[in-house]
Design an enzyme around this catalytic site. Structure first.
Site, PDB file in Angstrom:
ATOM      1  N   CYS A 106     -44.765   3.997 -32.030  1.00 46.34           N
ATOM      2  CA  CYS A 106     -44.165   4.436 -30.790  1.00 46.34           C
ATOM      3  C   CYS A 106     -42.904   4.914 -30.732  1.00 46.34           C
ATOM      4  CB  CYS A 106     -44.586   3.571 -29.712  1.00 46.34           C
ATOM      5  SG  CYS A 106     -44.645   4.202 -27.848  1.00 46.34           S
ATOM      6  N   HIS A 107     -41.944   4.264 -29.732  1.00 45.04           N
ATOM      7  CA  HIS A 107     -40.652   4.372 -29.607  1.00 45.04           C
ATOM      8  C   HIS A 107     -39.583   3.790 -30.763  1.00 45.04           C
ATOM      9  CE1 HIS A 107     -41.953   5.991 -25.716  1.00 45.04           C
ATOM     10  NE2 HIS A 107     -40.488   6.538 -25.715  1.00 45.04           N
TER      11      HIS A 107
END
Length: 175
Positions: A106-107
């Site tokens: 993800c991030h």
């Protein structure tokens, strides 16, 4: 199932982590026999949503030689804060220098841009990071899982089954 007995896996996070992206791979490696260690620039406890987790080791005191792999859970707030911590960036870069497994979801890939380890790497992430990652030299694709050498990357919590399996497979290959 494989046996990761004797393996130590660092999970680098701070406040604002995405709980599923911490606990799902954590539980997977522990079930496989590895020791999971929460490394953070914070002390005491960190929180993500309604969850909290005890910090095991300050990142400033962490040594890459004590670990077999690094897992970078996401969470926008976590990822944005962790990439601004010099010790966290240096710790992350050290895994690449040592050619050890790094798994980012993800991030969390934001810290990889700060660590300057993405040139010519094939990877994925949460889609909003693709321009940042391409600007850092990565070849970004919208895929459930990308494995490029020692780097495993996934996009979102829905990709966790493939992400977790890739971590276990990579560590099993190293036996």
């Amino acid at each position: 199932m494989s046996d990761l007995k004797g393996r130590r896996i660092a999970f680098l996070v701070t406040n604002g982590y995405e709980p599923s992206e911490l606990y799902s791979p954590w539980d997977t490696v522990v079930e496989e026999g590895a020791e999971a260690v929460l490394v953070s620039p914070e002390s005491g406890e960190i929180s993500g949503g309604d969850h909290s987790q005890k910090v095991d080791l300050d990142v400033a005191e962490a040594n890459v030689e004590d670990f077999d792999a690094l897992v970078l859970p996401g969470g926008t707030k976590n990822a944005d804060q962790i990439r601004m911590n010099t010790d966290a960036v240096n710790f992350t870069r050290a895994f690449f220098d040592a050619e050890k497994t790094v798994a980012s979801i993800c991030h969390a890939a934001w810290i990889l841009t700060e660590a300057d380890v993405l040139k010519d790497r094939n990877m994925t992430s949460y889609p909003s990071l693709q321009t940042d990652l391409r600007n850092a030299g990565a070849n970004w694709a919208d895929e459930e899982l990308m494995v490029d050498g020692n780097l495993n990357t996934s996009r979102t919590p829905k990709d966790l089954p493939a992400f977790n399996e890739a971590i276990v497979n990579k560590l099993t290959e190293q036996n």
